[in-house]
Design an enzyme around this catalytic site. Structure first.
Site, PDB file in Angstrom:
ATOM      1  N   HIS A   1     -40.074 -12.830   3.377  1.00 55.24           N
ATOM      2  CA  HIS A   1     -40.686 -11.517   3.253  1.00 55.24           C
ATOM      3  C   HIS A   1     -42.187 -11.678   3.384  1.00 55.24           C
ATOM      4  O   HIS A   1     -42.743 -12.667   2.910  1.00 55.24           O
ATOM      5  CB  HIS A   1     -40.335 -10.876   1.900  1.00 55.24           C
ATOM      6  CG  HIS A   1     -40.556  -9.408   1.890  1.00 55.24           C
ATOM      7  ND1 HIS A   1     -41.777  -8.853   1.622  1.00 55.24           N
ATOM      8  CD2 HIS A   1     -39.721  -8.374   2.162  1.00 55.24           C
ATOM      9  CE1 HIS A   1     -41.675  -7.542   1.714  1.00 55.24           C
ATOM     10  NE2 HIS A   1     -40.440  -7.226   2.048  1.00 55.24           N
TER      11      HIS A   1
ATOM     12  N   ASP B   1     -32.143  -7.091   2.232  1.00 53.93           N
ATOM     13  CA  ASP B   1     -31.277  -6.838   3.386  1.00 53.93           C
ATOM     14  C   ASP B   1     -30.132  -7.821   3.480  1.00 53.93           C
ATOM     15  O   ASP B   1     -29.123  -7.562   4.126  1.00 53.93           O
ATOM     16  CB  ASP B   1     -32.096  -6.905   4.676  1.00 53.93           C
ATOM     17  CG  ASP B   1     -33.099  -5.791   4.701  1.00 53.93           C
ATOM     18  OD1 ASP B   1     -32.722  -4.670   4.376  1.00 53.93           O
ATOM     19  OD2 ASP B   1     -34.263  -6.059   5.023  1.00 53.93           O
TER      20      ASP B   1
HETATM   21  N1  CMC Z   1     -35.955 -18.223   8.857  1.00 51.61           N
HETATM   22  C1  CMC Z   1     -36.570 -19.390   9.174  1.00 51.61           C
HETATM   23  N2  CMC Z   1     -37.892 -19.599   9.048  1.00 51.61           N
HETATM   24  C2  CMC Z   1     -38.645 -18.569   8.606  1.00 51.61           C
HETATM   25  C3  CMC Z   1     -38.062 -17.333   8.249  1.00 51.61           C
HETATM   26  C4  CMC Z   1     -36.675 -17.176   8.388  1.00 51.61           C
HETATM   27  N3  CMC Z   1     -36.078 -16.025   8.080  1.00 51.61           N
HETATM   28  N4  CMC Z   1     -39.051 -16.491   7.829  1.00 51.61           N
HETATM   29  C5  CMC Z   1     -40.188 -17.169   7.900  1.00 51.61           C
HETATM   30  N5  CMC Z   1     -39.956 -18.447   8.368  1.00 51.61           N
HETATM   31  C6  CMC Z   1     -40.948 -19.530   8.509  1.00 51.61           C
HETATM   32  C7  CMC Z   1     -41.812 -19.349   9.733  1.00 51.61           C
HETATM   33  O1  CMC Z   1     -41.276 -19.993  10.871  1.00 51.61           O
HETATM   34  C8  CMC Z   1     -43.102 -19.969   9.277  1.00 51.61           C
HETATM   35  O2  CMC Z   1     -42.951 -21.384   9.335  1.00 51.61           O
HETATM   36  P1  CMC Z   1     -44.226 -22.325   9.687  1.00 51.61           P
HETATM   37  O3  CMC Z   1     -45.213 -22.087   8.583  1.00 51.61           O
HETATM   38  O4  CMC Z   1     -43.662 -23.695   9.703  1.00 51.61           O
HETATM   39  O5  CMC Z   1     -44.719 -21.862  11.027  1.00 51.61           O
HETATM   40  C9  CMC Z   1     -43.187 -19.595   7.794  1.00 51.61           C
HETATM   41  O6  CMC Z   1     -41.828 -19.438   7.387  1.00 51.61           O
HETATM   42  C10 CMC Z   1     -43.979 -18.316   7.517  1.00 51.61           C
HETATM   43  O7  CMC Z   1     -43.417 -17.296   8.325  1.00 51.61           O
HETATM   44  P2  CMC Z   1     -44.218 -16.047   8.897  1.00 51.61           P
HETATM   45  O8  CMC Z   1     -43.542 -15.562  10.143  1.00 51.61           O
HETATM   46  O9  CMC Z   1     -45.684 -16.376   8.990  1.00 51.61           O
HETATM   47  O10 CMC Z   1     -44.018 -15.030   7.746  1.00 51.61           O
HETATM   48  P3  CMC Z   1     -44.296 -13.492   7.845  1.00 51.61           P
HETATM   49  O11 CMC Z   1     -44.794 -13.079   6.529  1.00 51.61           O
HETATM   50  O12 CMC Z   1     -45.131 -13.152   9.027  1.00 51.61           O
HETATM   51  O13 CMC Z   1     -42.840 -12.897   8.146  1.00 51.61           O
HETATM   52  C11 CMC Z   1     -40.753 -11.858   7.941  1.00 51.61           C
HETATM   53  C12 CMC Z   1     -42.059 -12.205   7.248  1.00 51.61           C
HETATM   54  C13 CMC Z   1     -39.928 -10.946   7.019  1.00 51.61           C
HETATM   55  C14 CMC Z   1     -41.017 -11.079   9.251  1.00 51.61           C
HETATM   56  C15 CMC Z   1     -39.965 -13.169   8.247  1.00 51.61           C
HETATM   57  O14 CMC Z   1     -39.740 -13.891   7.067  1.00 51.61           O
HETATM   58  C16 CMC Z   1     -38.660 -12.935   8.992  1.00 51.61           C
HETATM   59  O15 CMC Z   1     -38.677 -12.804  10.223  1.00 51.61           O
HETATM   60  N6  CMC Z   1     -37.508 -12.837   8.240  1.00 51.61           N
HETATM   61  C17 CMC Z   1     -36.244 -12.506   8.839  1.00 51.61           C
HETATM   62  C18 CMC Z   1     -36.175 -11.024   9.046  1.00 51.61           C
HETATM   63  C19 CMC Z   1     -35.952 -10.262   7.753  1.00 51.61           C
HETATM   64  O16 CMC Z   1     -35.079 -10.611   6.962  1.00 51.61           O
HETATM   65  N7  CMC Z   1     -36.744  -9.184   7.574  1.00 51.61           N
HETATM   66  C20 CMC Z   1     -36.573  -8.287   6.428  1.00 51.61           C
HETATM   67  C21 CMC Z   1     -37.760  -8.198   5.576  1.00 51.61           C
HETATM   68  S1  CMC Z   1     -37.378  -7.301   4.075  1.00 51.61           S
HETATM   69  C22 CMC Z   1     -37.209  -5.681   4.568  1.00 51.61           C
HETATM   70  C23 CMC Z   1     -38.448  -4.884   4.482  1.00 51.61           C
HETATM   71  O17 CMC Z   1     -39.112  -4.862   3.408  1.00 51.61           O
HETATM   72  O18 CMC Z   1     -38.732  -4.228   5.504  1.00 51.61           O
END
Ligand code: CMC
Length: 428
Positions: free
Chosen positions: A306, A363
């Site tokens: 998240h 989710d």
């Molecule tokens: N699976 C594998 N690796 C992940 C995941 C995941 N679901 N989420 C983040 N990472 C890794 C990412 O690759 C990165 O690794 P590194 O530092 O080695 O490059 C690190 O964790 C940080 O990730 P980020 O993309 O910088 O994190 P973010 O804050 O930009 O993204 C997110 C948040 C929700 C978009 C992401 O965690 C994701 O894509 N999750 C899956 C989709 C999901 O479940 N979304 C629902 C969110 S809750 C509903 C809402 O409130 O809307």
């Protein structure tokens, strides 16, 4: 104002900026005069360090796993009352008295029918249209049907538009579903509560009696409450940005629905369920966990991680319990739940996920629950939009009523071509 200030030194010149304190949470450096004073902008892709507004509605502490609506912890709101009470709280700032609750519930209930002409609007869509595409269109189209409540400068019109949307968005959502599956639309029933009425509009058919399952109704009501607001997330910021230009409230909420549709936001529960289906059996979990960790593979574990919560999502805890209640009481043994429980265990102990603080989010569990209740995956984000409508409206109203509100207009770091001379087509 906190009395503190922040100093920025650029080329040996120093600039002071006031530091503002909220009632709780991090302090904020007020850089609204930064460009005027320094000729520079800040660079913050994804707004991870930017407070875009002042708000009194929802508070999140992602490190501690805290979510509060108007100061009340989410578990107390979800377990203590119902969604109508939650709507009242988000919109008006206080828990209602019994009289206020009854008056508000009555007002919402009396607005649940949509203009009959709207049903004709639906028939223009293909039957296989994704219901979210119908939602974006039909909620936007409400401006064409209810133009007597589009004057954003009139507080009475704002109030009527707000109640209309809380009441009618579920009706439109159920119509989108019925249209999709080729069944006749079911009119709202005023003797049912909000969640029961929605289930009735989705699952009743004219040829037989439909009895709402109270376990489903309670679970759905809780799902609505858990999703009702979430601070300045992507769709809420979209609603505020759209509203900052003076656009009518129906158009703003339609913009929010469009943003919510994305798989990284509202589409995540649909994506999480598809992923569980793809995994299929617990023995295939290690393969998918490895793929999620592989930087060369775009696959991510949907329903994990998240932007704000770097601790257990407090909504996920209640959702997990609700999910077990629904499946348990109905005696459903869903193999996908087995995969989900096992995947959660594996990920919570895997160094990659632990280091990055990637916990299951709401989710992850809501998809399984909604599926058990009979909703197809294509309806999951639609249900999220029904729940979030009140949050979007509360935030939109707060913005309109904020004297500091201005049209949203971010700037950029331009890295394209500097000036060049145009050459005509025959010379290229
Ligand atoms: N699976 C594998 N690796 C992940 C995941 C995941 N679901 N989420 C983040 N990472 C890794 C990412 O690759 C990165 O690794 P590194 O530092 O080695 O490059 C690190 O964790 C940080 O990730 P980020 O993309 O910088 O994190 P973010 O804050 O930009 O993204 C997110 C948040 C929700 C978009 C992401 O965690 C994701 O894509 N999750 C899956 C989709 C999901 O479940 N979304 C629902 C969110 S809750 C509903 C809402 O409130 O809307």
């Amino acid at each position: 104002m906190s009395g503190k200030s922040a100093t920025l030194i650029v080329d040996n010149k120093s600039f002071e900026f006031p530091v503002l304190d909220g009632s709780t949470g991090p302090e904020v450096i007020d850089i609204s005069k930064l460009y005027a004073q320094t000729g520079m902008f800040t660079y913050d892709p994804g707004f991870t360090s930017t407070a875009s507004c002042q708000s009194t509605i929802t508070y999140i502490d992602g490190d501690e796993g805290i979510l509060r609506y108007r100061g009340y912890p989410i578990d107390q709101v979800a377990e203590g009352g119902d969604f109508i009470e939650c709507c009242y709280l988000l919109l008006y700032g206080e828990l209602p008295t019994r009289a206020q609750y009854e008056e508000f519930e009555n007002r919402v209930t009396r607005h649940t029918m949509v203009h009959e002409q709207m049903s004709r609007f639906f028939t223009g869509f293909r039957r296989d249209a994704h219901p979210m595409s119908i939602m974006v269109a039909s909620v936007g189209a409400m401006a064409a049907f209810y133009h007597d409540s589009t004057d954003i400068n009139d507080p009475v019109a704002r109030e009527i538009a707000s109640v209309r949307m809380i009441a009618k968005v579920p009706t439109l959502a159920a119509m989108a579903y019925k249209y999709h599956i080729g069944q006749p639309f079911i009119y709202p029933k005023n003797d049912l509560d909000y969640a029961s009425n929605f289930l009735h509009m989705c699952f009743a058919v004219p040829c037989e009696e439909y009895k709402v399952n109270p376990v489903f109704a309670r679970a759905l009501d809780r799902i609505f409450t858990l999703h009702a607001d979430h601070e300045q997330n992507a769709s809420t910021s979209t609603v505020r940005l759209a509203g900052s230009s003076g656009a009518n409230p129906f158009a703003c909420i339609a913009a929010g629905i469009a943003c919510l549709w994305g798989p990284a936001h509202g589409g995540a529960n649909e994506a999480a369920l598809k992923m569980l289906e793809e995994i299929g059996t617990p023995d295939r979990i290690p393969e998918f966990v490895e793929r999620a960790k592989d930087k060369n593979d775009p696959f991510r574990l949907m329903g994990f991680g998240h932007r704000v919560y770097k601790n257990y999502d407090p909504r996920a805890k209640i959702m997990q319990q609700t999910s077990r209640e629904v499946l348990g009481e109905l005696g459903i043994k869903d193999p996908l739940l087995e995969v989900a429980v096992e995947l959660e265990k594996v990920a919570l102990h895997d160094e990659y996920f632990v280091e990055r603080k990637l916990y299951p989010n709401i989710d992850f569990y809501s998809g399984i629950t909604l599926r058990a209740m009979g909703f197809p995956t294509s309806m999951f984000t639609v249900l999220f939009s029904v729940a979030r409508t009140v949050g979007w409206i509360a935030q939109w109203k707060e913005m309109i009523e904020d004297p500091e509100q201005r049209i949203g207009r971010p700037r950029q770091l331009y890295r394209g071509e500097v000036e060049r001379s145009y050459t005509s087509l025959d010379k290229r």
